[in-house]
Design an enzyme around this catalytic site. Structure first.
Site, mmCIF file in Angstrom:
data_model
loop_
_atom_site.group_PDB
_atom_site.id
_atom_site.type_symbol
_atom_site.label_atom_id
_atom_site.label_comp_id
_atom_site.label_asym_id
_atom_site.label_seq_id
_atom_site.Cartn_x
_atom_site.Cartn_y
_atom_site.Cartn_z
ATOM 1 N N HIS A 67 44.951 32.329 41.892
ATOM 2 C CA HIS A 67 46.367 32.825 42.844
ATOM 3 C C HIS A 67 46.161 33.835 43.854
ATOM 4 C CE1 HIS A 67 50.193 35.118 41.343
ATOM 5 N NE2 HIS A 67 49.762 35.722 42.544
ATOM 6 N N GLU A 68 45.264 34.650 44.052
ATOM 7 C CA GLU A 68 44.601 35.948 44.995
ATOM 8 C C GLU A 68 44.479 34.766 46.654
ATOM 9 O OE1 GLU A 68 46.790 38.243 44.451
ATOM 10 O OE2 GLU A 68 46.962 38.184 42.624
ATOM 11 N N HIS A 71 46.883 33.403 47.895
ATOM 12 C CA HIS A 71 47.847 33.804 49.104
ATOM 13 C C HIS A 71 46.937 34.447 50.891
ATOM 14 C CE1 HIS A 71 51.179 35.125 46.699
ATOM 15 N NE2 HIS A 71 50.378 35.872 45.403
#
Length: 166
Positions: A67-68, A71
């Protein structure tokens, strides 16, 4: 060590997909509170919550790390776009091969800090001390996403109903 391996493995997927070499982010473990992780795009840095990592192990590695990292990868590939927009979703699903979940569902009891009970027409909401203080200072009102009613502090309502019964 597992965190770094997961980042390296996911970076390799992105490098292969886009046929380029993405710059690996730096990692630290300074996130506190309810957040599992935070990506700092301009700094090319990911910060993780060490308590949630320790308590959730493999699930954290399978969900939060991609998820991170997504980004960071989206920023390097597409620049400034919506945080969980179509580019991020594509990066999660097509490139990293995981579901594009925006929120984690980990038990946050050990990291939540002090919470305050607020009610609306349909349920009780637990708010952080920061949100509670903003309400007390008359700077904010919060509305339930389900019933669209303003949230009221439970203790205030208890005192109000006790005073009206006299």
């Amino acid at each position: 060590m597992q965190v770094q391996r997961a980042i390296t493995r996911n970076l390799a997927k992105a490098n292969g997909y886009f046929n380029k070499t993405f710059k690996p982010p730096t990692v630290n473990y300074t996130v506190r509170g309810l957040k599992a992780g935070v990506a700092y795009l301009q700094q090319n840095q990911i910060r993780f919550n060490p308590i949630l990592l320790q308590e959730n192990g493999q699930a954290f590695i399978q969900q939060v790390i991609p998820h991170e990292l997504a980004h960071i990868l989206v920023f390097q590939q597409f620049g400034h776009v919506l945080p969980h927009g179509k580019e991020w979703q594509m990066m999660m699903e097509q490139v990293l091969g995981t579901s594009a979940e925006v929120y984690h569902t980990f038990n946050t009891q050990n990291v939540a800090g002090q919470q305050f009970a607020y009610i609306c027409a349909c349920q009780t909401h637990l708010l952080s001390i920061r949100l509670h203080n903003a309400i007390l200072k008359n700077k904010r009102q919060y509305i339930c996403k389900q019933c669209k009613q303003v949230l009221y502090y439970k203790d205030v309502l208890a005192n109000y109903s006790n005073n009206t019964k006299k």
